[in-house]
Design a protein around this motif. Structure first.
Motif, PDB file in Angstrom:
ATOM      1  N   PHE B   9      -1.538   0.834   3.477  1.00 37.83           N
ATOM      2  CA  PHE B   9      -0.671   1.402   2.433  1.00 37.83           C
ATOM      3  C   PHE B   9      -1.315   2.645   1.830  1.00 37.83           C
ATOM      4  O   PHE B   9      -0.645   3.665   1.639  1.00 37.83           O
ATOM      5  N   ASN B  47      -4.345  -3.295  -5.309  1.00 37.84           N
ATOM      6  CA  ASN B  47      -3.175  -4.068  -4.901  1.00 37.84           C
ATOM      7  C   ASN B  47      -2.044  -3.704  -5.861  1.00 37.84           C
ATOM      8  O   ASN B  47      -1.753  -4.415  -6.824  1.00 37.84           O
ATOM      9  N   VAL B  48      -1.404  -2.569  -5.608  1.00 35.71           N
ATOM     10  CA  VAL B  48      -0.467  -1.967  -6.558  1.00 35.71           C
ATOM     11  C   VAL B  48       0.697  -2.905  -6.868  1.00 35.71           C
ATOM     12  O   VAL B  48       1.158  -3.653  -5.994  1.00 35.71           O
ATOM     13  N   SER B  49       1.155  -2.856  -8.124  1.00 35.68           N
ATOM     14  CA  SER B  49       2.228  -3.771  -8.557  1.00 35.68           C
ATOM     15  C   SER B  49       3.594  -3.106  -8.384  1.00 35.68           C
ATOM     16  O   SER B  49       3.699  -1.889  -8.235  1.00 35.68           O
ATOM     17  N   LEU B  50       4.635  -3.961  -8.482  1.00 31.55           N
ATOM     18  CA  LEU B  50       6.010  -3.488  -8.305  1.00 31.55           C
ATOM     19  C   LEU B  50       6.347  -2.369  -9.291  1.00 31.55           C
ATOM     20  O   LEU B  50       6.867  -1.317  -8.905  1.00 31.55           O
ATOM     21  N   ILE B  51       6.005  -2.553 -10.548  1.00 30.85           N
ATOM     22  CA  ILE B  51       6.342  -1.547 -11.560  1.00 30.85           C
ATOM     23  C   ILE B  51       5.662  -0.217 -11.243  1.00 30.85           C
ATOM     24  O   ILE B  51       6.278   0.851 -11.307  1.00 30.85           O
ATOM     25  N   ILE B  53       4.702   0.758  -8.243  1.00 26.79           N
ATOM     26  CA  ILE B  53       5.325   1.294  -7.026  1.00 26.79           C
ATOM     27  C   ILE B  53       6.574   2.089  -7.425  1.00 26.79           C
ATOM     28  O   ILE B  53       6.797   3.208  -6.954  1.00 26.79           O
ATOM     29  N   VAL B  54       7.363   1.521  -8.339  1.00 22.81           N
ATOM     30  CA  VAL B  54       8.590   2.207  -8.774  1.00 22.81           C
ATOM     31  C   VAL B  54       8.244   3.500  -9.517  1.00 22.81           C
ATOM     32  O   VAL B  54       8.836   4.558  -9.272  1.00 22.81           O
ATOM     33  N   LYS B  55       7.221   3.442 -10.398  1.00 23.22           N
ATOM     34  CA  LYS B  55       6.805   4.646 -11.142  1.00 23.22           C
ATOM     35  C   LYS B  55       6.345   5.745 -10.175  1.00 23.22           C
ATOM     36  O   LYS B  55       6.707   6.921 -10.319  1.00 23.22           O
ATOM     37  N   GLU B  58       9.291   7.227  -8.232  1.00 20.56           N
ATOM     38  CA  GLU B  58      10.052   8.195  -9.056  1.00 20.56           C
ATOM     39  C   GLU B  58       9.290   9.517  -9.147  1.00 20.56           C
ATOM     40  O   GLU B  58       9.878  10.598  -9.017  1.00 20.56           O
ATOM     41  N   PRO B  64      12.076   3.708  -3.955  1.00 19.42           N
ATOM     42  CA  PRO B  64      10.942   2.787  -3.866  1.00 19.42           C
ATOM     43  C   PRO B  64      10.737   2.211  -2.459  1.00 19.42           C
ATOM     44  O   PRO B  64       9.598   2.100  -1.991  1.00 19.42           O
ATOM     45  N   LYS B  65      11.833   1.896  -1.778  1.00 20.93           N
ATOM     46  CA  LYS B  65      11.676   1.273  -0.451  1.00 20.93           C
ATOM     47  C   LYS B  65      10.910   2.170   0.512  1.00 20.93           C
ATOM     48  O   LYS B  65      10.219   1.687   1.414  1.00 20.93           O
ATOM     49  N   LEU B  68       7.277   1.547   0.985  1.00 18.05           N
ATOM     50  CA  LEU B  68       6.821   0.360   1.733  1.00 18.05           C
ATOM     51  C   LEU B  68       7.188   0.471   3.204  1.00 18.05           C
ATOM     52  O   LEU B  68       7.168  -0.516   3.938  1.00 18.05           O
ATOM     53  N   ASP B  69       7.534   1.679   3.651  1.00 22.29           N
ATOM     54  CA  ASP B  69       7.916   1.870   5.060  1.00 22.29           C
ATOM     55  C   ASP B  69       6.677   2.159   5.899  1.00 22.29           C
ATOM     56  O   ASP B  69       6.618   3.133   6.651  1.00 22.29           O
TER      57      ASP B  69
END
Lengths: 74, 74
Positions: B9, B47-51, B53-55, B58, B64-65, B68-69
């Motif tokens: 990642f 180990n990055v968190s969901l929030i 990842i979204v930040k 943006e 966001p998806k 994770l590709d």
């Protein structure tokens, strides 16, 4: 905004799990995670980490990116 | 396996940042995160968190998806 992200993700994630015909218990077993953790995600209480997103995606037999294909705009 | 996920990642994320022509500092500013956190992600140490990842998505002006590709199979 952060709660909105977690709640939106939780609802989206629950739909993915249900669409795969898995209970929280079954998914937890497959992903080697605790059922209460799955429940916390679906209630929008867990800020899930990258490693757990990948574990959950594998258990759902989906590519990780599909777990983040959710909407959360205000 | 978990280290492989973080390292893969991190390398993928760095490519996304560079392709957007942003320095770690510029991205950190845009995402309201610390530069050392960005550096830690790219070195496979976070180990990055969901929030976050979204930040970061943006700030990179990506869905966001797309963050994770990435590939990480052994």
């Amino acid at each position: 905004m952060e709660d909105l992200i977690l709640v939106s993700f939780g609802a989206y994630f629950k739909n993915l799990r249900v669409s795969k015909g898995l209970s929280q218990e079954q998914l937890a077993l497959k992903a080697d995670l605790d059922r209460t953790y799955i429940s916390g995600i679906e209630r929008g209480k867990r800020n899930v980490s990258l490693i757990n997103i990948v574990k959950l995606a594998e258990a759902l037999e989906l590519p990780p990116k599909q777990l983040l294909d959710f909407k959360f705009k205000e």
